[in-house]
Design an enzyme around this catalytic site. Structure first.
Site, PDB file in Angstrom:
ATOM      1  N   GLY A  16       0.815  -1.208   0.000  1.00 20.69           N
ATOM      2  CA  GLY A  16       0.000   0.000   0.000  1.00 20.69           C
ATOM      3  C   GLY A  16       0.848   1.256   0.000  1.00 20.69           C
ATOM      4  O   GLY A  16       0.564   2.227  -0.712  1.00 20.69           O
ATOM      5  N   ARG A  35      -3.734   2.203  10.759  1.00 17.80           N
ATOM      6  CA  ARG A  35      -4.260   2.205  12.122  1.00 17.80           C
ATOM      7  C   ARG A  35      -3.229   2.646  13.163  1.00 17.80           C
ATOM      8  O   ARG A  35      -3.605   3.032  14.266  1.00 17.80           O
ATOM      9  CB  ARG A  35      -4.766   0.803  12.476  1.00 17.80           C
ATOM     10  CG  ARG A  35      -5.855   0.298  11.534  1.00 17.80           C
ATOM     11  CD  ARG A  35      -6.338  -1.075  11.980  1.00 17.80           C
ATOM     12  NE  ARG A  35      -7.191  -1.718  10.992  1.00 17.80           N
ATOM     13  CZ  ARG A  35      -8.502  -1.528  10.888  1.00 17.80           C
ATOM     14  NH1 ARG A  35      -9.115  -0.689  11.714  1.00 17.80           N
ATOM     15  NH2 ARG A  35      -9.212  -2.163   9.980  1.00 17.80           N
ATOM     16  N   ALA A 141       7.168  -5.568  -3.023  1.00 20.44           N
ATOM     17  CA  ALA A 141       7.203  -4.135  -2.708  1.00 20.44           C
ATOM     18  C   ALA A 141       8.621  -3.616  -2.497  1.00 20.44           C
ATOM     19  O   ALA A 141       8.932  -2.490  -2.885  1.00 20.44           O
ATOM     20  CB  ALA A 141       6.346  -3.856  -1.479  1.00 20.44           C
ATOM     21  N   LYS A 192      -1.591 -18.262  -6.209  1.00 19.59           N
ATOM     22  CA  LYS A 192      -0.137 -18.490  -6.287  1.00 19.59           C
ATOM     23  C   LYS A 192       0.499 -18.512  -4.904  1.00 19.59           C
ATOM     24  O   LYS A 192       1.556 -19.127  -4.715  1.00 19.59           O
ATOM     25  CB  LYS A 192       0.526 -17.449  -7.184  1.00 19.59           C
ATOM     26  CG  LYS A 192       0.223 -15.982  -6.818  1.00 19.59           C
ATOM     27  CD  LYS A 192       1.178 -15.397  -5.815  1.00 19.59           C
ATOM     28  CE  LYS A 192       0.763 -13.997  -5.419  1.00 19.59           C
ATOM     29  NZ  LYS A 192       1.647 -13.384  -4.427  1.00 19.59           N
ATOM     30  N   SER A 255       9.408 -13.324  -0.729  1.00 25.14           N
ATOM     31  CA  SER A 255       8.009 -13.738  -0.634  1.00 25.14           C
ATOM     32  C   SER A 255       7.733 -14.347   0.736  1.00 25.14           C
ATOM     33  O   SER A 255       8.390 -15.304   1.148  1.00 25.14           O
ATOM     34  CB  SER A 255       7.696 -14.761  -1.727  1.00 25.14           C
ATOM     35  OG  SER A 255       6.538 -15.509  -1.406  1.00 25.14           O
ATOM     36  N   ARG A 256       6.741 -13.803   1.443  1.00 27.14           N
ATOM     37  CA  ARG A 256       6.399 -14.324   2.769  1.00 27.14           C
ATOM     38  C   ARG A 256       5.952 -15.781   2.698  1.00 27.14           C
ATOM     39  O   ARG A 256       6.292 -16.587   3.566  1.00 27.14           O
ATOM     40  CB  ARG A 256       5.303 -13.457   3.399  1.00 27.14           C
ATOM     41  CG  ARG A 256       5.740 -12.036   3.699  1.00 27.14           C
ATOM     42  CD  ARG A 256       4.660 -11.283   4.458  1.00 27.14           C
ATOM     43  NE  ARG A 256       3.481 -11.038   3.669  1.00 27.14           N
ATOM     44  CZ  ARG A 256       3.327 -10.015   2.830  1.00 27.14           C
ATOM     45  NH1 ARG A 256       4.324  -9.164   2.662  1.00 27.14           N
ATOM     46  NH2 ARG A 256       2.208  -9.843   2.158  1.00 27.14           N
ATOM     47  N   VAL A 280       0.983 -10.619   6.961  1.00 23.33           N
ATOM     48  CA  VAL A 280       0.248 -11.858   6.757  1.00 23.33           C
ATOM     49  C   VAL A 280       0.790 -12.621   5.558  1.00 23.33           C
ATOM     50  O   VAL A 280       1.035 -12.044   4.498  1.00 23.33           O
ATOM     51  CB  VAL A 280      -1.250 -11.555   6.524  1.00 23.33           C
ATOM     52  CG1 VAL A 280      -2.026 -12.828   6.211  1.00 23.33           C
ATOM     53  CG2 VAL A 280      -1.834 -10.854   7.742  1.00 23.33           C
ATOM     54  N   GLU A 282      -0.701 -14.780   3.120  1.00 27.23           N
ATOM     55  CA  GLU A 282      -2.081 -15.080   2.744  1.00 27.23           C
ATOM     56  C   GLU A 282      -2.271 -16.535   2.332  1.00 27.23           C
ATOM     57  O   GLU A 282      -3.370 -17.086   2.450  1.00 27.23           O
ATOM     58  CB  GLU A 282      -2.514 -14.165   1.588  1.00 27.23           C
ATOM     59  CG  GLU A 282      -2.711 -12.707   1.969  1.00 27.23           C
ATOM     60  CD  GLU A 282      -4.094 -12.434   2.570  1.00 27.23           C
ATOM     61  OE1 GLU A 282      -4.853 -13.398   2.787  1.00 27.23           O
ATOM     62  OE2 GLU A 282      -4.401 -11.260   2.821  1.00 27.23           O
TER      63      GLU A 282
END
Length: 338
Positions: A16, A35, A141, A192, A255-256, A280, A282
């Site tokens: 983001g 937040r 990112a 993916k 990549s997480r 997260v 995903e």
């Protein structure tokens, strides 16, 4: 630049933030909603989001706020980049704040539990009058923030929306392509992540290059097989949001989801792995949803079934990998044009 727009980006994580900054650098006003008040203050005062993108300088036209109503007041376009589990709640709040003509674009790669809803479907249900689209692609990112060339796909039912988002985001280092297949683009981005966990496990087990090549192509076959059952165009999976995103996510330690698989393959418990992550992965949530939906529809997905056995049935990694790779159907390319 033709028109200057006021844009809101909801979600102050790495993607983001980088998308908001690209838009600001292209000459538009951007409000980033998040937040964490300390992080918002840092963005406004120091033009940094050091928790997610250290040493990445943010344009002065990007400002942060913790108040959703302030973020979206009198904006032309809203990008939603929150995790899939909170996507509907945030979008539902938007319904009280946005006029019907405001364009809403999803940046979230995931699937909602309890009905297998894609993010565009949530937008349609919660904001039925607002035009919408999705953006997806091989977009790590940190690499985008470093100025390395990347491409992404904007998908919507409207060529005018695709053209608008192209002009808003396109730059020398961030290239925007278009598609009319929202479901296909979204499913590529969501599914993916599951196969990236598998690829990470394979890396931990020191698979050879031949095995990796087979794993990637069989993953692509499963993804497209499933997506066609949901009404997507299989040819979409030959593009950036399909094979492009799959390849990057299945081969990069950035990549997480790949890192989750790598740790699993090395014997770490899943709970311990998730507990150390600041964002997260995903694919963990998507896996259970994907298996349930594939079972309900009777879709043959041996790789998904095997990974589910590893994560949720605690079967030995090596045994399951051997089993799943020998249960594949014999057909290589399933969607051949005549």
């Amino acid at each position: 630049m033709a028109d200057a727009y006021t844009v809101a980006v909801l979600g102050g994580g790495s993607f983001g933030t980088v998308i908001g900054n690209i838009i600001a650098c292209n000459g538009h006003r951007v409000r980033l909603w998040l937040r964490n008040r300390d992080r918002a203050d840092e963005i406004n005062q120091q033009h940094q989001n050091s928790d997610y993108l250290p040493r990445y300088t943010l344009d002065s036209k990007l400002t942060a706020t913790c108040v959703l109503a302030d973020a979206v007041a009198a904006v032309d376009i809203v990008f939603v980049a929150v995790p899939s589990k909170s996507f509907r709640a945030v979008v539902r709040e938007l319904a009280q704040l946005l006029p019907g003509e405001t364009l809403v674009i999803s940046l979230t790669k995931g699937i909602e539990p309890g009905g297998f809803r894609l993010m565009s479907e949530i937008l349609r249900e919660e904001l039925p009058g607002n035009p919408r689209g999705v953006l997806s692609g091989p977009n790590l990112a940190t690499e985008i923030a470093a100025g390395q060339v990347a491409g992404s796909v904007i998908a919507s039912a409207s060529p005018a929306i695709n053209s608008l988002i192209h002009d808003l985001l396109h730059s020398d280092a961030f290239l925007i392509y278009s598609s009319s297949d929202m479901f296909g683009v979204e499913l590529g981005g969501a599914l993916k992540n599951v196969y990236a966990i598998l690829a990470g496990i394979g890396a931990a087990l020191e698979f050879g290059e031949n095995t990796v090549g087979m794993l990637l192509t069989r993953s692509l076959a499963e993804m497209s097989r499933f997506a066609v059952h949901l009404g997507a165009n299989p040819m979409t999976f030959l593009g950036l949001s399909g094979v492009g995103d799959l390849f990057v996510t299945c081969s990069s330690p950035l990549s997480r989801n790949y890192r989750v698989g790598l740790a699993l393959g090395r014997g770490q418990p899943l709970d311990d792995i998730v507990g150390t992550m600041d964002q997260v992965a995903e694919g963990i949530n998507t896996l259970a949803l994907l298996k349930s939906e594939a079972d309900r529809r009777g879709i043959h997905m041996p790789l998904v079934n095997g990974l589910y056995a590893i994560l949720y049935e605690h079967r030995p990694v090596a045994d399951v990998f051997d089993d799943m790779m020998h249960k594949e159907e014999q057909q290589d390319v399933e969607f051949v044009t005549q």
